[in-house]
Design a protein around this motif. Structure first.
Motif, PDB file in Angstrom:
ATOM      1  N   PRO A 287       0.727  -1.330   0.005  1.00  0.00           N
ATOM      2  CA  PRO A 287       0.111   0.029  -0.115  1.00  0.00           C
ATOM      3  C   PRO A 287       0.796   1.161  -0.059  1.00  0.00           C
ATOM      4  CG  PRO A 287      -0.715  -1.314   1.858  1.00  0.00           C
ATOM      5  CD  PRO A 287       0.759  -1.983   1.162  1.00  0.00           C
ATOM      6  N   GLY A 288       0.518   2.276  -1.008  1.00  0.00           N
ATOM      7  CA  GLY A 288       1.297   3.261  -0.966  1.00  0.00           C
ATOM      8  C   GLY A 288       2.602   3.353  -1.801  1.00  0.00           C
ATOM      9  N   ALA A 289       2.846   2.336  -2.472  1.00  0.00           N
ATOM     10  CA  ALA A 289       4.082   1.904  -3.144  1.00  0.00           C
ATOM     11  C   ALA A 289       3.847   2.669  -4.609  1.00  0.00           C
ATOM     12  CB  ALA A 289       4.261   0.695  -3.215  1.00  0.00           C
ATOM     13  N   PRO A 290       4.763   3.153  -4.999  1.00  0.00           N
ATOM     14  CA  PRO A 290       4.815   3.873  -6.290  1.00  0.00           C
ATOM     15  C   PRO A 290       4.372   2.637  -7.508  1.00  0.00           C
ATOM     16  CG  PRO A 290       6.984   4.184  -5.657  1.00  0.00           C
ATOM     17  CD  PRO A 290       6.388   3.280  -4.452  1.00  0.00           C
ATOM     18  N   GLY A 291       3.434   3.122  -8.257  1.00  0.00           N
ATOM     19  CA  GLY A 291       2.693   2.105  -9.355  1.00  0.00           C
ATOM     20  C   GLY A 291       1.572   1.615  -8.839  1.00  0.00           C
ATOM     21  N   ALA A 292       1.242   1.586  -7.448  1.00  0.00           N
ATOM     22  CA  ALA A 292       0.163   0.860  -7.029  1.00  0.00           C
ATOM     23  C   ALA A 292      -1.205   1.585  -7.356  1.00  0.00           C
ATOM     24  CB  ALA A 292       0.291   0.858  -5.303  1.00  0.00           C
ATOM     25  N   PRO A 293      -2.104   0.783  -7.957  1.00  0.00           N
ATOM     26  CA  PRO A 293      -3.323   1.387  -8.439  1.00  0.00           C
ATOM     27  C   PRO A 293      -4.055   2.282  -7.249  1.00  0.00           C
ATOM     28  CG  PRO A 293      -3.771  -0.788  -8.003  1.00  0.00           C
ATOM     29  CD  PRO A 293      -2.125  -0.682  -7.730  1.00  0.00           C
TER      30      PRO A 293
ATOM     31  N   VAL B 198      -3.310   5.005  -5.614  1.00  0.00           N
ATOM     32  CA  VAL B 198      -2.385   5.941  -4.876  1.00  0.00           C
ATOM     33  C   VAL B 198      -1.209   6.569  -5.904  1.00  0.00           C
ATOM     34  CG1 VAL B 198      -0.778   5.701  -2.881  1.00  0.00           C
ATOM     35  CG2 VAL B 198      -2.735   4.237  -3.061  1.00  0.00           C
ATOM     36  N   SER B 199      -1.353   7.694  -5.842  1.00  0.00           N
ATOM     37  CA  SER B 199      -0.154   8.371  -6.657  1.00  0.00           C
ATOM     38  C   SER B 199       0.398   9.420  -5.833  1.00  0.00           C
ATOM     39  CB  SER B 199      -0.780   9.051  -7.955  1.00  0.00           C
ATOM     40  OG  SER B 199      -1.524  10.128  -7.548  1.00  0.00           O
ATOM     41  N   GLY B 200       0.021  10.065  -4.628  1.00  0.00           N
ATOM     42  CA  GLY B 200       0.825  10.987  -3.994  1.00  0.00           C
ATOM     43  C   GLY B 200       0.782  12.180  -4.722  1.00  0.00           C
TER      44      GLY B 200
ATOM     45  N   SER C  39      -1.940  15.444  -5.965  1.00  0.00           N
ATOM     46  CA  SER C  39      -3.556  15.548  -5.787  1.00  0.00           C
ATOM     47  C   SER C  39      -4.070  15.747  -7.036  1.00  0.00           C
ATOM     48  CB  SER C  39      -3.543  16.781  -4.891  1.00  0.00           C
ATOM     49  OG  SER C  39      -3.210  17.854  -5.642  1.00  0.00           O
ATOM     50  N   MET C  40      -5.355  15.485  -7.296  1.00  0.00           N
ATOM     51  CA  MET C  40      -6.146  15.758  -8.603  1.00  0.00           C
ATOM     52  C   MET C  40      -6.014  17.295  -8.854  1.00  0.00           C
ATOM     53  SD  MET C  40      -7.562  14.466 -11.138  1.00  0.00           S
ATOM     54  CE  MET C  40      -8.080  12.798 -10.647  1.00  0.00           C
ATOM     55  N   ARG C  41      -5.882  18.111  -8.190  1.00  0.00           N
ATOM     56  CA  ARG C  41      -5.773  19.614  -8.377  1.00  0.00           C
ATOM     57  C   ARG C  41      -4.475  19.868  -9.062  1.00  0.00           C
ATOM     58  NH1 ARG C  41      -6.259  24.324  -4.131  1.00  0.00           N
ATOM     59  NH2 ARG C  41      -5.811  26.290  -5.670  1.00  0.00           N
ATOM     60  N   ASP C  42      -3.226  19.246  -8.469  1.00  0.00           N
ATOM     61  CA  ASP C  42      -2.089  19.257  -8.908  1.00  0.00           C
ATOM     62  C   ASP C  42      -1.961  18.901 -10.450  1.00  0.00           C
ATOM     63  OD1 ASP C  42      -1.252  20.924  -6.959  1.00  0.00           O
ATOM     64  OD2 ASP C  42      -0.027  19.210  -6.080  1.00  0.00           O
ATOM     65  N   LEU C  43      -2.308  17.751 -10.398  1.00  0.00           N
ATOM     66  CA  LEU C  43      -2.121  16.834 -11.859  1.00  0.00           C
ATOM     67  C   LEU C  43      -3.207  17.627 -12.856  1.00  0.00           C
ATOM     68  CD1 LEU C  43      -1.779  14.191 -13.324  1.00  0.00           C
ATOM     69  CD2 LEU C  43      -3.948  13.393 -12.529  1.00  0.00           C
ATOM     70  N   LEU C  44      -4.394  18.238 -12.803  1.00  0.00           N
ATOM     71  CA  LEU C  44      -4.994  19.133 -13.522  1.00  0.00           C
ATOM     72  C   LEU C  44      -4.108  20.246 -14.113  1.00  0.00           C
ATOM     73  CD1 LEU C  44      -8.656  18.501 -12.499  1.00  0.00           C
ATOM     74  CD2 LEU C  44      -7.539  17.357 -14.440  1.00  0.00           C
ATOM     75  N   ALA C  45      -3.559  21.043 -13.003  1.00  0.00           N
ATOM     76  CA  ALA C  45      -2.857  21.948 -13.237  1.00  0.00           C
ATOM     77  C   ALA C  45      -1.717  21.789 -14.201  1.00  0.00           C
ATOM     78  CB  ALA C  45      -2.345  22.594 -11.829  1.00  0.00           C
ATOM     79  N   SER C  46      -1.210  20.697 -13.901  1.00  0.00           N
ATOM     80  CA  SER C  46       0.091  20.274 -14.588  1.00  0.00           C
ATOM     81  C   SER C  46      -0.283  20.114 -16.330  1.00  0.00           C
ATOM     82  CB  SER C  46       0.922  19.119 -14.009  1.00  0.00           C
ATOM     83  OG  SER C  46       0.171  17.992 -14.348  1.00  0.00           O
ATOM     84  N   CYS C  47      -1.465  19.410 -16.306  1.00  0.00           N
ATOM     85  CA  CYS C  47      -2.039  19.108 -17.685  1.00  0.00           C
ATOM     86  C   CYS C  47      -2.342  20.572 -18.497  1.00  0.00           C
ATOM     87  CB  CYS C  47      -2.920  18.285 -17.607  1.00  0.00           C
ATOM     88  SG  CYS C  47      -2.839  16.425 -17.138  1.00  0.00           S
ATOM     89  N   ALA C  48      -2.878  21.373 -17.621  1.00  0.00           N
ATOM     90  CA  ALA C  48      -3.493  22.860 -18.317  1.00  0.00           C
ATOM     91  C   ALA C  48      -1.827  23.337 -18.797  1.00  0.00           C
ATOM     92  CB  ALA C  48      -4.172  23.437 -17.351  1.00  0.00           C
ATOM     93  N   ALA C  49      -1.060  23.418 -17.798  1.00  0.00           N
ATOM     94  CA  ALA C  49       0.319  24.229 -17.967  1.00  0.00           C
ATOM     95  C   ALA C  49       0.992  23.525 -19.224  1.00  0.00           C
ATOM     96  CB  ALA C  49       1.139  24.234 -16.676  1.00  0.00           C
ATOM     97  N   ALA C  50       1.116  22.272 -19.352  1.00  0.00           N
ATOM     98  CA  ALA C  50       1.799  21.425 -20.582  1.00  0.00           C
ATOM     99  C   ALA C  50       1.010  21.864 -21.773  1.00  0.00           C
ATOM    100  CB  ALA C  50       1.585  20.001 -20.199  1.00  0.00           C
ATOM    101  N   THR C  51      -0.230  21.870 -21.730  1.00  0.00           N
ATOM    102  CA  THR C  51      -1.223  22.075 -22.951  1.00  0.00           C
ATOM    103  C   THR C  51      -0.901  23.703 -23.421  1.00  0.00           C
ATOM    104  OG1 THR C  51      -2.964  20.943 -22.269  1.00  0.00           O
ATOM    105  CG2 THR C  51      -3.572  22.538 -23.854  1.00  0.00           C
ATOM    106  N   ALA C  52      -0.682  24.539 -22.189  1.00  0.00           N
ATOM    107  CA  ALA C  52      -0.455  26.003 -22.845  1.00  0.00           C
ATOM    108  C   ALA C  52       0.824  26.159 -23.312  1.00  0.00           C
ATOM    109  CB  ALA C  52      -0.558  26.881 -21.466  1.00  0.00           C
TER     110      ALA C  52
END
Length: 77
Positions: free
Chosen positions: A29-35, A37-39, A41-54
């Protein structure tokens, strides 16, 4: 059987028949690659996707109404 078919069949016979078995990794549990659990947040993930698109999207063409006509060039004396 044609010569080509025989050649392919002979090569197929020399290939290894068994696929090596991949050892199973126990889930931690909590290991990298475990389904689930990523460490990150969804907010950070969406922000990084928006930045990459921009960053990867080229700028659009300018509005034709804002373009000025070219200034006529004056010849030197």
């Amino acid at each position: 059987m044609s010569a080509t078919e025989r050649s392919v069949a002979q090569r197929a016979e020399t290939l290894p028949r068994e696929v090596p078995e991949v050892p199973e990794v126990p889930e931690v549990p909590g290991a990298p690659g475990a389904p689930g659990v990523s460490g990150v947040s969804m907010r950070d993930l969406l922000a990084s996707c928006a930045a990459a698109t921009a960053i990867s999207t080229p700028p659009g063409l300018p509005d034709p109404g804002t373009l000025r006509p070219p200034v006529p060039h004056r010849d030197a004396a």
